[in-house]
Motif scaffolding. Structure first.
Motif, PDB file in Angstrom:
ATOM      1  N   GLY A   4      63.939  67.155  73.554  1.00 25.72           N
ATOM      2  CA  GLY A   4      62.959  67.894  72.772  1.00 25.72           C
ATOM      3  C   GLY A   4      61.768  67.017  72.423  1.00 25.72           C
ATOM      4  O   GLY A   4      61.526  65.993  73.048  1.00 25.72           O
ATOM      5  N   THR A   5      61.031  67.409  71.392  1.00 24.72           N
ATOM      6  CA  THR A   5      59.791  66.695  71.076  1.00 24.72           C
ATOM      7  C   THR A   5      60.043  65.329  70.456  1.00 24.72           C
ATOM      8  O   THR A   5      59.312  64.387  70.726  1.00 24.72           O
ATOM      9  N   GLU A   6      61.041  65.192  69.613  1.00 25.62           N
ATOM     10  CA  GLU A   6      61.378  63.881  69.056  1.00 25.62           C
ATOM     11  C   GLU A   6      62.517  63.307  69.877  1.00 25.62           C
ATOM     12  O   GLU A   6      63.604  63.875  69.932  1.00 25.62           O
ATOM     13  N   THR A   7      62.266  62.177  70.495  1.00 24.30           N
ATOM     14  CA  THR A   7      63.242  61.624  71.419  1.00 24.30           C
ATOM     15  C   THR A   7      63.953  60.405  70.846  1.00 24.30           C
ATOM     16  O   THR A   7      63.444  59.715  69.963  1.00 24.30           O
ATOM     17  N   PRO A 136      68.009  69.749  72.485  1.00 18.59           N
ATOM     18  CA  PRO A 136      67.244  69.468  71.261  1.00 18.59           C
ATOM     19  C   PRO A 136      68.074  69.456  69.980  1.00 18.59           C
ATOM     20  O   PRO A 136      67.839  68.623  69.100  1.00 18.59           O
TER      21      PRO A 136
END
Length: 150
Positions: A4-7, A136
């Motif tokens: 997802g956007t925060e890895t 995610p």
């Protein structure tokens, strides 16, 4: 799947950079003769040990479960390298605690080399692999658990 956007990669890379800054602050203080280099080293070492704990207690087990391997493969290598890193941390800490602030260049350089090689493997291989394995919600849960320990 993808994290997802925060890895995981971004989170752990950021922590590597934070730890690099703490190590540099310790070395600068020692080089300038600022009192209490031990306090600065301890802040760095404590942060690094916490980072290693997050990896070994949270991150590696997730990777091993997804890959169907326990204490083997890349995580076994990472754990072995963690022990080497911790041994050098202990060596530097003992020297500082004994009041010996003479030539710490050799163990400090050894630590820097170990961390550079180790962090590179994590950032280029292990963390991206974990990002690709997790969906995610798994990623968010893992990062939330790590943050509660920060």
């Amino acid at each position: 799947m993808e994290c997802g956007t925060e890895t995981i990669t971004a989170f752990f890379q950021d922590d590597h950079r934070r730890l690099d800054g703490l190590f540099e602050a310790y070395q600068d203080a020692r080089a300038l003769g600022i009192p209490e280099p031990l306090d600065r080293f301890d802040a760095f070492a404590e942060g690094l040990r916490r980072h290693i704990g997050w990896e070994e207690e949270r991150l590696f087990p997730v990777f091993e479960a997804h890959m169907g391997m326990q204490m083997a493969g890349p995580t076994a290598v990472m754990r072995r390298e963690h022990r080497e890193i911790e041994a050098v941390l202990d060596e530097i800490r003992r020297a500082l605690a004994d009041g010996w602030v003479g030539n710490l260049a050799e163990p400090e350089e050894r630590l820097r080399e170990l961390l550079s090689s180790h962090n590179g493997k994590e950032e280029q291989v292990l963390y991206p692999a974990i990002d690709n394995l997790l969906d995610p919600s798994e990623c968010a849960g893992l990062l939330a658990a790590i943050r509660t320990e920060a």
